[in-house]
Design a protein around this motif. Structure first.
Motif, PDB file in Angstrom:
ATOM      1  N   ALA A  49       0.834  -1.201   0.000  1.00 42.72           N
ATOM      2  CA  ALA A  49       0.000   0.000   0.000  1.00 42.72           C
ATOM      3  C   ALA A  49       0.871   1.256   0.000  1.00 42.72           C
ATOM      4  O   ALA A  49       0.580   2.224  -0.711  1.00 42.72           O
ATOM      5  N   CYS A  50       1.949   1.207   0.758  1.00 44.57           N
ATOM      6  CA  CYS A  50       2.867   2.358   0.789  1.00 44.57           C
ATOM      7  C   CYS A  50       3.526   2.555  -0.573  1.00 44.57           C
ATOM      8  O   CYS A  50       3.639   3.681  -1.064  1.00 44.57           O
ATOM      9  N   GLY A  51       3.949   1.463  -1.189  1.00 41.92           N
ATOM     10  CA  GLY A  51       4.559   1.550  -2.508  1.00 41.92           C
ATOM     11  C   GLY A  51       3.593   2.058  -3.552  1.00 41.92           C
ATOM     12  O   GLY A  51       3.938   2.879  -4.406  1.00 41.92           O
ATOM     13  N   PHE A  52       2.366   1.564  -3.486  1.00 41.38           N
ATOM     14  CA  PHE A  52       1.357   2.005  -4.449  1.00 41.38           C
ATOM     15  C   PHE A  52       1.074   3.497  -4.276  1.00 41.38           C
ATOM     16  O   PHE A  52       1.021   4.240  -5.253  1.00 41.38           O
ATOM     17  N   ARG A  53       0.920   3.932  -3.026  1.00 40.58           N
ATOM     18  CA  ARG A  53       0.644   5.355  -2.770  1.00 40.58           C
ATOM     19  C   ARG A  53       1.802   6.224  -3.260  1.00 40.58           C
ATOM     20  O   ARG A  53       1.606   7.275  -3.866  1.00 40.58           O
ATOM     21  N   TRP A  54       3.011   5.770  -2.991  1.00 42.19           N
ATOM     22  CA  TRP A  54       4.173   6.536  -3.418  1.00 42.19           C
ATOM     23  C   TRP A  54       4.208   6.646  -4.947  1.00 42.19           C
ATOM     24  O   TRP A  54       4.350   7.739  -5.496  1.00 42.19           O
ATOM     25  N   ASN A  55       4.091   5.516  -5.624  1.00 42.21           N
ATOM     26  CA  ASN A  55       4.214   5.504  -7.087  1.00 42.21           C
ATOM     27  C   ASN A  55       3.035   6.160  -7.797  1.00 42.21           C
ATOM     28  O   ASN A  55       3.207   6.798  -8.822  1.00 42.21           O
ATOM     29  N   LYS A  56       1.855   6.012  -7.245  1.00 41.62           N
ATOM     30  CA  LYS A  56       0.652   6.538  -7.901  1.00 41.62           C
ATOM     31  C   LYS A  56       0.461   8.035  -7.644  1.00 41.62           C
ATOM     32  O   LYS A  56       0.058   8.765  -8.543  1.00 41.62           O
ATOM     33  N   THR A  57       0.781   8.499  -6.439  1.00 40.76           N
ATOM     34  CA  THR A  57       0.421   9.866  -6.060  1.00 40.76           C
ATOM     35  C   THR A  57       1.623  10.741  -5.706  1.00 40.76           C
ATOM     36  O   THR A  57       1.761  11.850  -6.218  1.00 40.76           O
ATOM     37  N   LEU A  58       2.500  10.251  -4.849  1.00 46.80           N
ATOM     38  CA  LEU A  58       3.529  11.111  -4.269  1.00 46.80           C
ATOM     39  C   LEU A  58       4.783  11.261  -5.124  1.00 46.80           C
ATOM     40  O   LEU A  58       5.484  12.268  -5.030  1.00 46.80           O
ATOM     41  N   ARG A  59       5.061  10.282  -5.936  1.00 46.96           N
ATOM     42  CA  ARG A  59       6.279  10.330  -6.752  1.00 46.96           C
ATOM     43  C   ARG A  59       6.304  11.571  -7.645  1.00 46.96           C
ATOM     44  O   ARG A  59       7.336  12.202  -7.823  1.00 46.96           O
ATOM     45  N   GLN A  60       5.159  11.940  -8.197  1.00 40.88           N
ATOM     46  CA  GLN A  60       5.085  13.131  -9.050  1.00 40.88           C
ATOM     47  C   GLN A  60       5.440  14.384  -8.259  1.00 40.88           C
ATOM     48  O   GLN A  60       6.121  15.273  -8.742  1.00 40.88           O
ATOM     49  N   GLN A  61       4.971  14.421  -7.026  1.00 39.26           N
ATOM     50  CA  GLN A  61       5.189  15.595  -6.183  1.00 39.26           C
ATOM     51  C   GLN A  61       6.621  15.664  -5.649  1.00 39.26           C
ATOM     52  O   GLN A  61       7.199  16.734  -5.557  1.00 39.26           O
ATOM     53  N   TYR A  62       7.203  14.513  -5.301  1.00 38.31           N
ATOM     54  CA  TYR A  62       8.509  14.482  -4.648  1.00 38.31           C
ATOM     55  C   TYR A  62       9.621  13.926  -5.536  1.00 38.31           C
ATOM     56  O   TYR A  62      10.741  13.749  -5.074  1.00 38.31           O
ATOM     57  N   GLY A  63       9.326  13.663  -6.796  1.00 36.68           N
ATOM     58  CA  GLY A  63      10.308  13.045  -7.686  1.00 36.68           C
ATOM     59  C   GLY A  63      11.586  13.834  -7.842  1.00 36.68           C
ATOM     60  O   GLY A  63      12.687  13.275  -7.824  1.00 36.68           O
ATOM     61  N   GLN A  64      11.466  15.139  -7.983  1.00 38.22           N
ATOM     62  CA  GLN A  64      12.656  15.973  -8.165  1.00 38.22           C
ATOM     63  C   GLN A  64      13.534  15.954  -6.911  1.00 38.22           C
ATOM     64  O   GLN A  64      14.753  15.857  -6.993  1.00 38.22           O
ATOM     65  N   MET A  65      12.904  16.016  -5.748  1.00 42.73           N
ATOM     66  CA  MET A  65      13.645  15.959  -4.491  1.00 42.73           C
ATOM     67  C   MET A  65      14.339  14.610  -4.338  1.00 42.73           C
ATOM     68  O   MET A  65      15.491  14.537  -3.915  1.00 42.73           O
ATOM     69  N   LEU A  66      13.633  13.552  -4.724  1.00 38.16           N
ATOM     70  CA  LEU A  66      14.203  12.207  -4.643  1.00 38.16           C
ATOM     71  C   LEU A  66      15.435  12.089  -5.533  1.00 38.16           C
ATOM     72  O   LEU A  66      16.456  11.541  -5.125  1.00 38.16           O
ATOM     73  N   ASN A  67      15.360  12.629  -6.741  1.00 35.84           N
ATOM     74  CA  ASN A  67      16.512  12.583  -7.652  1.00 35.84           C
ATOM     75  C   ASN A  67      17.700  13.356  -7.095  1.00 35.84           C
ATOM     76  O   ASN A  67      18.842  12.936  -7.242  1.00 35.84           O
ATOM     77  N   SER A  68      17.438  14.489  -6.455  1.00 37.75           N
ATOM     78  CA  SER A  68      18.553  15.272  -5.918  1.00 37.75           C
ATOM     79  C   SER A  68      19.217  14.557  -4.746  1.00 37.75           C
ATOM     80  O   SER A  68      20.433  14.599  -4.614  1.00 37.75           O
ATOM     81  N   VAL A  69      18.448  13.861  -3.903  1.00 37.79           N
ATOM     82  CA  VAL A  69      19.086  13.145  -2.792  1.00 37.79           C
ATOM     83  C   VAL A  69      19.777  11.879  -3.274  1.00 37.79           C
ATOM     84  O   VAL A  69      20.721  11.421  -2.634  1.00 37.79           O
ATOM     85  N   ARG A  70      19.335  11.341  -4.394  1.00 37.19           N
ATOM     86  CA  ARG A  70      20.038  10.185  -4.956  1.00 37.19           C
ATOM     87  C   ARG A  70      21.437  10.573  -5.408  1.00 37.19           C
ATOM     88  O   ARG A  70      22.365   9.796  -5.299  1.00 37.19           O
ATOM     89  N   LYS A  71      21.586  11.780  -5.941  1.00 38.07           N
ATOM     90  CA  LYS A  71      22.881  12.233  -6.449  1.00 38.07           C
ATOM     91  C   LYS A  71      23.816  12.640  -5.321  1.00 38.07           C
ATOM     92  O   LYS A  71      25.012  12.517  -5.431  1.00 38.07           O
ATOM     93  N   ARG A  72      23.257  13.137  -4.232  1.00 38.68           N
ATOM     94  CA  ARG A  72      24.070  13.684  -3.150  1.00 38.68           C
ATOM     95  C   ARG A  72      25.057  12.688  -2.559  1.00 38.68           C
ATOM     96  O   ARG A  72      26.227  13.016  -2.397  1.00 38.68           O
ATOM     97  N   PRO A  73      24.657  11.450  -2.232  1.00 44.43           N
ATOM     98  CA  PRO A  73      25.646  10.527  -1.666  1.00 44.43           C
ATOM     99  C   PRO A  73      26.806  10.258  -2.616  1.00 44.43           C
ATOM    100  O   PRO A  73      27.940  10.145  -2.179  1.00 44.43           O
ATOM    101  N   LYS A  74      26.530  10.191  -3.928  1.00 45.87           N
ATOM    102  CA  LYS A  74      27.606   9.966  -4.885  1.00 45.87           C
ATOM    103  C   LYS A  74      28.566  11.140  -4.885  1.00 45.87           C
ATOM    104  O   LYS A  74      29.778  10.971  -4.924  1.00 45.87           O
ATOM    105  N   GLN A  75      28.013  12.354  -4.839  1.00 42.92           N
ATOM    106  CA  GLN A  75      28.865  13.538  -4.819  1.00 42.92           C
ATOM    107  C   GLN A  75      29.697  13.571  -3.542  1.00 42.92           C
ATOM    108  O   GLN A  75      30.876  13.884  -3.578  1.00 42.92           O
ATOM    109  N   LEU A  76      29.083  13.240  -2.414  1.00 37.06           N
ATOM    110  CA  LEU A  76      29.825  13.209  -1.158  1.00 37.06           C
ATOM    111  C   LEU A  76      30.911  12.148  -1.213  1.00 37.06           C
ATOM    112  O   LEU A  76      32.027  12.376  -0.761  1.00 37.06           O
ATOM    113  N   MET A  77      30.571  10.992  -1.786  1.00 38.89           N
ATOM    114  CA  MET A  77      31.547   9.927  -1.871  1.00 38.89           C
ATOM    115  C   MET A  77      32.722  10.350  -2.757  1.00 38.89           C
ATOM    116  O   MET A  77      33.873  10.089  -2.428  1.00 38.89           O
TER     117      MET A  77
END
Length: 127
Positions: A49-77
């Motif tokens: 249910a959490c995955g469905f809610r995330w993918n169906k509704t929240l991913r559109q709203q938070y997708g850009q933020m998610l992409n930026s935090v995905r890049k951050r650990p690589k940059q820190l590393m």
């Protein structure tokens, strides 16, 4: 029927908490699936249910933020790796300088020991 609400309906607080858990998990190097499992126990829902809610509704709203935090650990590393490599180079250079100085001191020490031996032999012959 407009006034009735389903018991399992998602609230804005639920959405915020789910988004926070997913983003924080990804930022800490975990997968979204791990985040859904964590959110499920906190929100008292299934991870599906959490995955469905995330993918169906929240991913559109938070997708850009998610992409930026995905890049951050690589940059820190990368920055930590660059720092470690430069530190390693500095340590290697310092070690090499110390090794050269050690050999110089060792040679000087051997010369002093020879000089002392010659001096003691000379003193012995003078007696």
């Amino acid at each position: 029927m407009d006034g009735k609400r389903r018991k399992d309906q998602w609230t804005a607080d639920d959405d915020d908490k789910l988004a926070e858990i997913v983003i924080q998990a990804v930022q800490n190097g975990k997968t979204q699936l791990e985040a859904f499992a964590e959110a499920a126990s906190i929100l008292n829902r299934t991870k599906q249910a959490c995955g469905f809610r995330w993918n169906k509704t929240l991913r559109q709203q938070y997708g850009q933020m998610l992409n930026s935090v995905r890049k951050r650990p690589k940059q820190l590393m990368r920055s930590h790796l660059k720092l470690a490599l430069s530190s390693f180079d500095e340590l290697t250079e310092a070690y090499n300088e110390l090794e050269v100085r050690y050999r110089e001191l060792q040679t000087e020490h051997e010369k002093i020991l020879k000089w002392l031996q010659q001096g003691s032999v000379f003193i012995e012959h003078q007696k």
